[in-house]
Structure formats: structure tokens, C-alpha cells
Write a protein that holds these residues in place. Sequence first.
Motif, PDB file in Angstrom:
ATOM      1  N   TYR A 108       4.636  91.817 -56.831  1.00 18.46           N
ATOM      2  CA  TYR A 108       3.326  91.195 -56.972  1.00 18.46           C
ATOM      3  C   TYR A 108       2.665  91.883 -58.163  1.00 18.46           C
ATOM      4  O   TYR A 108       3.368  92.411 -59.035  1.00 18.46           O
ATOM      5  CB  TYR A 108       2.562  91.346 -55.646  1.00 18.46           C
ATOM      6  N   GLN A 131      -6.889  91.627 -62.177  1.00 19.07           N
ATOM      7  CA  GLN A 131      -7.900  92.150 -61.261  1.00 19.07           C
ATOM      8  C   GLN A 131      -8.477  91.099 -60.313  1.00 19.07           C
ATOM      9  O   GLN A 131      -9.019  91.446 -59.251  1.00 19.07           O
ATOM     10  CB  GLN A 131      -9.031  92.799 -62.052  1.00 19.07           C
ATOM     11  N   ASN A 135      -5.716  91.215 -52.933  1.00 18.10           N
ATOM     12  CA  ASN A 135      -4.767  92.146 -52.340  1.00 18.10           C
ATOM     13  C   ASN A 135      -4.001  91.458 -51.211  1.00 18.10           C
ATOM     14  O   ASN A 135      -4.566  90.649 -50.482  1.00 18.10           O
ATOM     15  CB  ASN A 135      -5.474  93.375 -51.783  1.00 18.10           C
ATOM     16  N   TYR A 182      -4.801 102.959 -54.403  1.00 15.28           N
ATOM     17  CA  TYR A 182      -4.832 101.607 -53.852  1.00 15.28           C
ATOM     18  C   TYR A 182      -5.581 101.596 -52.522  1.00 15.28           C
ATOM     19  O   TYR A 182      -5.241 102.348 -51.600  1.00 15.28           O
ATOM     20  CB  TYR A 182      -3.410 101.082 -53.671  1.00 15.28           C
ATOM     21  N   GLY A 184      -5.866  99.115 -50.222  1.00 13.41           N
ATOM     22  CA  GLY A 184      -5.398  98.201 -49.192  1.00 13.41           C
ATOM     23  C   GLY A 184      -4.432  98.842 -48.216  1.00 13.41           C
ATOM     24  O   GLY A 184      -4.175 100.054 -48.245  1.00 13.41           O
ATOM     25  N   TRP A 186      -0.922  99.783 -46.928  1.00 13.79           N
ATOM     26  CA  TRP A 186       0.400  99.961 -47.514  1.00 13.79           C
ATOM     27  C   TRP A 186       1.136 101.082 -46.806  1.00 13.79           C
ATOM     28  O   TRP A 186       0.534 101.922 -46.150  1.00 13.79           O
ATOM     29  CB  TRP A 186       0.308 100.248 -49.009  1.00 13.79           C
TER      30      TRP A 186
END
Length: 219
Positions: A108, A131, A135, A182, A184, A186
Motif C-alpha cells: 500500500y 497523504q 489508513n 505510524y 494506525g 499494525w
Amino acid sequence: MQRKTQAKFIVFEGIDGSGSSTQAELLYQYFQRQKIPAVLSPEPSNGIIGNLVRETLRQRLRFTTDPTQLNRQLAYLFAGDRHDHLYNEIDGVFKQLAAGIQVITTRYYFSSLAYNASNAAEYEFIYRLNQDFPNPDLVFYFDLPVEVALERVQRRSHQEIYETKTKLTQVRQNYQQIFQTYPGNWQQLDATQPPETIHQKILQTIADYFVTAPESGSD
């Protein structure tokens, strides 16, 4: 009361040879066995722009011999393909999710940042280019030493333009930079472990993370 699994956008990331495609396929097969609707939808996509990117990576198309210009050109192509992959009205990611279908993607925008940036200025350019892309719901990052990755990719019938020690070393460093900040969901996985061990860890994360919701109209 019957229940269904909410559709999620799941991304697999890692340097070449990390086994991300193998693990994505194993998760897809698991969903199939569980009768959970799912699609395996990698990037580059199977769309027009995605096929152009694939031919460039395989060196069947050559736009320039300047690595800096090639990185920038591929960054634009990847972004265009990514937009189509997400939003096209035939089989785009969001169309699939709206239909209750799990979407599993190998690569991605993380890959664009990792592969197409060789310095801070290029990283910032690619970040701005990507940007506005949302996500994913969950990212699995497969970390692998470069030496092991090279051993694996050299067994393939053909090598792509990024499969060199210098490039993959930089790519791994970029991935580490990406996931340091990051925000998000993960998980990092040790890609030197046996495939089945990794697969079971993924299933555990999926079981912990997925939320079930009542079927519409059920009692």
C-alpha cells in the motif's frame, strides 16, 4: 442470532522475499474455509496503471536510466494506481468493503515510502503524494534481514529492479522509520520464522482484532 464479521481493509508489507504474498494467500484461504467473503487484491493492481507499473518493475518497460527520476516516476504511477485500486466502481477496495467483503492487500502507500524514497526530500515528496489515502484497518509488517531476503529472491526465475543489497537495505530502514511514527493498527512479525508459525500469529491477531456485528434484520 446470526452474526457476521465486519469487513476490514488488511495490508501486508515487507521487503522483497519477506513472505508477505504467501501470508496474504494463507489468510485468504483461511477466510474461504471459514466462509467469510474475502478478496486478495494486491498492489500494483490488475488495472491499466498497475500493469504498467508491473512491466516497469520487471524491466520490460524502461522510462529512464536515472534512478532518482525513475523513483519519482514510479511514485506518481503507484499513486495513480492506488487511487484506482481504492475508488474504482467495478472492484475497488471501498466497493468491496461496502459489500461486506474482507480486502487483503499486499503493499500500500507504505511501500511507496519505503521503495521510492532515497533521502529525506524524496520521502517528504512521496508522503505528500499519498497523504490523502486512508489508513487501512490493520497492517502486518514482515521484518527480514536483507541477507536472507536476497537469498530468497535469487531463487526466483527473474529479479525486479529493486532487488539489490543496497536498495533493500535502504528499504528496510525506511520501513523502520515509517512504523516508528505510524499511528494506525499494525503488527511487526519476524519473517525468518516458519510460514505456518507466522500464519498462526496472524490468525490470533485477526481473532483479537475483528469485531462481529449482528446481521441486519436478525433476531
